[in-house]
Write an enzyme that holds these catalytic residues in place. Structure first.
Site, short mmCIF file in Angstrom:
data_model
loop_
_atom_site.label_atom_id
_atom_site.label_comp_id
_atom_site.label_asym_id
_atom_site.label_seq_id
_atom_site.Cartn_x
_atom_site.Cartn_y
_atom_site.Cartn_z
N ARG A 169 0.83 -1.21 0.00
CA ARG A 169 0.00 0.00 0.00
C ARG A 169 0.87 1.26 0.00
NH1 ARG A 169 -2.93 -3.78 -0.65
NH2 ARG A 169 -4.68 -4.41 0.65
N SER A 244 -10.85 -0.34 3.31
CA SER A 244 -10.11 -0.54 4.57
C SER A 244 -9.62 0.80 5.10
CB SER A 244 -8.89 -1.44 4.34
OG SER A 244 -9.29 -2.64 3.77
N GLU A 351 -5.08 4.21 6.30
CA GLU A 351 -4.76 4.01 4.88
C GLU A 351 -5.20 5.17 3.97
OE1 GLU A 351 -5.28 0.08 2.91
OE2 GLU A 351 -6.44 1.22 1.46
P1 FAD Z 1 -8.72 8.90 -4.94
O1 FAD Z 1 -9.45 8.48 -3.71
O2 FAD Z 1 -9.39 9.86 -5.85
O3 FAD Z 1 -7.30 9.41 -4.58
C1 FAD Z 1 -6.50 8.76 -3.60
C2 FAD Z 1 -5.17 9.49 -3.50
O4 FAD Z 1 -4.45 9.34 -4.73
C3 FAD Z 1 -5.33 11.00 -3.30
O5 FAD Z 1 -4.25 11.45 -2.53
C4 FAD Z 1 -5.24 11.58 -4.70
O6 FAD Z 1 -4.78 12.91 -4.73
C5 FAD Z 1 -4.23 10.63 -5.34
N1 FAD Z 1 -4.43 10.46 -6.77
C6 FAD Z 1 -5.57 10.04 -7.40
N2 FAD Z 1 -5.36 9.98 -8.73
C7 FAD Z 1 -4.08 10.36 -8.93
C8 FAD Z 1 -3.25 10.53 -10.08
N3 FAD Z 1 -3.72 10.30 -11.31
N4 FAD Z 1 -1.98 10.97 -9.92
C9 FAD Z 1 -1.49 11.23 -8.68
N5 FAD Z 1 -2.22 11.10 -7.55
C10 FAD Z 1 -3.49 10.67 -7.68
N6 FAD Z 1 -7.66 -0.49 -2.30
C11 FAD Z 1 -6.84 -1.54 -2.49
O7 FAD Z 1 -5.62 -1.39 -2.61
N7 FAD Z 1 -7.34 -2.82 -2.53
C12 FAD Z 1 -8.65 -3.08 -2.41
O8 FAD Z 1 -9.05 -4.23 -2.47
C13 FAD Z 1 -9.55 -1.98 -2.21
N8 FAD Z 1 -10.86 -2.19 -2.03
C14 FAD Z 1 -11.71 -1.13 -1.82
C15 FAD Z 1 -13.06 -1.37 -1.62
C16 FAD Z 1 -13.95 -0.32 -1.40
C17 FAD Z 1 -15.41 -0.61 -1.20
C18 FAD Z 1 -13.45 1.01 -1.38
C19 FAD Z 1 -14.40 2.15 -1.19
C20 FAD Z 1 -12.09 1.26 -1.55
C21 FAD Z 1 -11.20 0.19 -1.76
N9 FAD Z 1 -9.83 0.40 -1.95
C22 FAD Z 1 -8.99 -0.67 -2.16
C23 FAD Z 1 -9.25 1.76 -1.85
C24 FAD Z 1 -9.31 2.53 -3.21
O9 FAD Z 1 -10.35 2.08 -4.01
C25 FAD Z 1 -8.01 2.44 -3.99
O10 FAD Z 1 -6.94 2.96 -3.23
C26 FAD Z 1 -8.07 3.19 -5.33
O11 FAD Z 1 -6.91 2.97 -6.07
C27 FAD Z 1 -8.30 4.69 -5.16
O12 FAD Z 1 -8.60 5.23 -6.43
P2 FAD Z 1 -9.33 6.62 -6.61
O13 FAD Z 1 -9.28 6.95 -8.06
O14 FAD Z 1 -10.66 6.57 -6.00
O15 FAD Z 1 -8.35 7.57 -5.81
P1 NAP Z 2 -9.64 -11.49 4.18
O1 NAP Z 2 -9.59 -12.34 2.95
O2 NAP Z 2 -10.71 -11.71 5.19
O3 NAP Z 2 -8.24 -11.54 4.91
C1 NAP Z 2 -8.02 -10.81 6.12
C2 NAP Z 2 -6.62 -10.29 6.12
O4 NAP Z 2 -5.72 -11.37 6.15
C3 NAP Z 2 -6.38 -9.49 4.89
O5 NAP Z 2 -6.04 -8.22 5.32
C4 NAP Z 2 -5.24 -10.17 4.18
O6 NAP Z 2 -4.12 -9.32 3.99
C5 NAP Z 2 -4.78 -11.28 5.09
N1 NAP Z 2 -4.75 -12.57 4.36
C6 NAP Z 2 -5.79 -13.42 4.13
N2 NAP Z 2 -5.35 -14.52 3.48
C7 NAP Z 2 -4.04 -14.35 3.29
C8 NAP Z 2 -3.03 -15.14 2.68
N3 NAP Z 2 -3.29 -16.33 2.14
N4 NAP Z 2 -1.77 -14.65 2.64
C9 NAP Z 2 -1.48 -13.45 3.17
N5 NAP Z 2 -2.41 -12.66 3.77
C10 NAP Z 2 -3.65 -13.10 3.84
O7 NAP Z 2 -9.69 -9.95 3.73
P2 NAP Z 2 -10.89 -9.09 3.16
O8 NAP Z 2 -11.11 -7.97 4.07
O9 NAP Z 2 -12.02 -9.95 2.75
O10 NAP Z 2 -10.22 -8.47 1.85
C11 NAP Z 2 -9.88 -9.31 0.78
C12 NAP Z 2 -8.77 -8.68 -0.01
O11 NAP Z 2 -9.21 -7.43 -0.55
C13 NAP Z 2 -7.54 -8.38 0.83
O12 NAP Z 2 -6.40 -8.62 0.04
C14 NAP Z 2 -7.67 -6.92 1.15
O13 NAP Z 2 -6.41 -6.28 1.30
C15 NAP Z 2 -8.39 -6.38 -0.08
N6 NAP Z 2 -9.23 -5.21 0.28
C16 NAP Z 2 -8.60 -4.01 0.43
C17 NAP Z 2 -9.33 -2.90 0.75
C18 NAP Z 2 -8.67 -1.55 0.86
O14 NAP Z 2 -9.37 -0.54 0.93
N7 NAP Z 2 -7.37 -1.48 0.88
C19 NAP Z 2 -10.71 -2.99 0.94
C20 NAP Z 2 -11.30 -4.23 0.81
C21 NAP Z 2 -10.55 -5.35 0.48
P3 NAP Z 2 -3.99 -8.27 2.78
O15 NAP Z 2 -4.94 -7.16 3.08
O16 NAP Z 2 -2.58 -7.81 2.88
O17 NAP Z 2 -4.29 -8.96 1.51
#
Ligand code: FAD
Ligand code: NAP
Length: 366
Positions: A169, A244, A351
């Site tokens: 991240r 998250s 995050e």
């Molecule tokens: P924004 O929210 O618009 O921006 C986020 C940041 O990036 C801000 O600081 C903004 O200024 C900057 N930014 C945006 N675009 C640019 C650009 N073109 N150049 C430079 N900076 C920029 N994230 C994960 O990693 N894994 C997941 O599984 C995941 N699941 C999600 C599930 C849900 C339901 C939600 C709501 C979010 C989730 N996220 C997840 C978080 C998010 O969707 C990601 O981080 C996504 O990449 C953000 O994209 P955005 O365009 O909405 O960015």
């Molecule tokens: P999950 O599958 O219930 O797992 C819980 C946590 O355990 C996760 O954070 C994941 O880490 C870790 N994990 C599970 N299985 C693993 C494995 N085999 N090896 C290493 N780590 C493991 O998680 P969840 O909430 O349903 O989300 C599923 C995936 O979507 C995850 O990868 C999560 O990161 C991603 N997600 C991200 C966001 C966001 O906003 N960043 C939002 C929703 C979902 P990791 O998170 O490092 O994978």
């Protein structure tokens, strides 16, 4: 360039926070970025770039220029109709293209690599910013390079994947917020290597298809990921959230051992070795703790107070109602941080990116 004045940002952030931007524009091309930069220099005002708004918290009206990224072309490879000419698939997408639409289209064209990253909200340009990851795959697995516009100098350049310094991240863009991603260049595969190490994916594919499948297709993996996400995560259209709210904390094997004695069932996963020089400690291995498990264990799941709360199916996701303010969400995050710190001795890092009236800020326990 003529920005709109006093525009509500409610439709542009998935927490639906109703703050206003003094000035507001959409960015359709690099020239728009030059004009926006000139505008900010002439008016001596701060700026903020928003993609899909799914990873940010807006706590106040913004006293500057808000740009919404709207560059949205995709450049597909020319050999697409004869895929077997190469086992690789190189494509480029401009920053404003919707991430999940790109994932869907690459799978439809027979390429694999992005399927585990299905249904992540937001735009292509934000994907490298925190190196989006899910179900064992990160953007880093298929990123080739990133095209950048430097908002300080007005120059454009390209960064290789290595130069992007992608981590968990994390990326170089977090320390260089004036670097705007204008295009992302990816290399995908026609040879499919399924990543179904997350047990729940294999199980879900089996339950959807009614049989155990050893070599699932990218589409089968995408369908399973979408199914899991729709079951577990709130759709921001109906329940405002930014996914998250905390990163999974990384601790030493010694910490895992002592915590497990107090908290049997503690969920942890080994992570790649962190260079000892970086920590000046000598621990041999590191573990990622499931932050959601820690928060759930302390009874926060389903918590509601005022307009904010913790999602009932996923304790890592904070949710809010239409009337809540960004500060309310952050105050809840701080309470959860403090509780986790007091009980587990672990600090949860927030995050999403946090913004007040003039720009980004941090909001943490210490
Ligand atoms: P924004 O929210 O618009 O921006 C986020 C940041 O990036 C801000 O600081 C903004 O200024 C900057 N930014 C945006 N675009 C640019 C650009 N073109 N150049 C430079 N900076 C920029 N994230 C994960 O990693 N894994 C997941 O599984 C995941 N699941 C999600 C599930 C849900 C339901 C939600 C709501 C979010 C989730 N996220 C997840 C978080 C998010 O969707 C990601 O981080 C996504 O990449 C953000 O994209 P955005 O365009 O909405 O960015
Ligand atoms: P999950 O599958 O219930 O797992 C819980 C946590 O355990 C996760 O954070 C994941 O880490 C870790 N994990 C599970 N299985 C693993 C494995 N085999 N090896 C290493 N780590 C493991 O998680 P969840 O909430 O349903 O989300 C599923 C995936 O979507 C995850 O990868 C999560 O990161 C991603 N997600 C991200 C966001 C966001 O906003 N960043 C939002 C929703 C979902 P990791 O998170 O490092 O994978």
């Amino acid at each position: 360039m003529k920005p709109q004045l006093k525009v509500s940002l409610k439709p542009y952030n998935t927490l639906s926070l109703d703050v206003k931007a003094d000035y507001f524009v959409r960015i359709h091309n690099i020239n728009d970025l030059h004009l926006a930069r000139n505008f900010c220099q002439m008016n001596d005002c701060p700026w903020l770039l928003i993609g899909g708004g799914s990873n940010l918290v807006l706590t106040q009206d913004f006293e500057g220029l808000v740009m919404v990224m709207a560059m949205d072309k995709v450049f597909w490879p020319s050999n697409i109709t004869v895929p077997k000419m190469s086992d690789k698939f190189a494509l480029s997408a401009e920053a404003g293209y919707e991430w999940d639409r790109l994932v869907e289209e690459t799978i439809q064209k027979g390429a694999s690599g992005l399927e585990n990253l299905s249904l992540i909200p937001g735009q292509v340009g934000a994907a490298p910013i925190q190196n989006i990851g899910a179900y064992g795959v990160e953007l880093a697995h298929c990123l080739t390079s990133v095209d950048v516009f430097d908002f300080k100098t007005g120059q454009t350049f390209q960064l290789t994947t290595t130069e992007c310094k992608l981590g968990y991240r994390d990326s170089i863009f977090k320390t260089h917020p004036h670097w705007i991603v204008t295009q992302v260049n990816l290399t995908l595969n026609f040879e499919h290597e399924p990543q179904v190490g997350y047990g729940i994916i294999a199980d879900t594919i089996a339950s959807i298809s009614g049989q155990s499948i050893t070599d699932p297709s990218p589409q089968q993996i995408r369908d399973a990921v979408i199914h899991i996400r729709r079951t577990k995560l709130p759709d921001p259209k109906y329940i405002p959230n930014v996914g998250s709210f905390f990163k999974n904390p990384v601790v030493t094997s010694e910490q895992v051992e002592s915590l497990t004695q107090i908290w049997p069932g503690l969920v942890s996963y080994p992570v790649a070795l962190i260079p000892v020089a970086k920590t000046s400690k000598t621990h041999s291995s590191y573990y990622k703790l499931a932050a959601g498990w820690l928060i759930d264990k302390l009874g926060w799941k389903g918590f509601r107070e005022g307009g904010v709360g913790v999602h009932e199916h996923q304790a890592l996701v904070l949710v809010c109602s239409g009337s809540a303010k960004g500060k309310d969400v952050l105050d809840l995050a701080l309470r959860i941080q403090a509780d986790v710190k007091a009980n587990f001795g672990v600090k949860l890092e927030i995050e999403p990116r946090l913004f007040d009236s003039r720009g980004e800020f941090t909001y943490n326990l210490d």
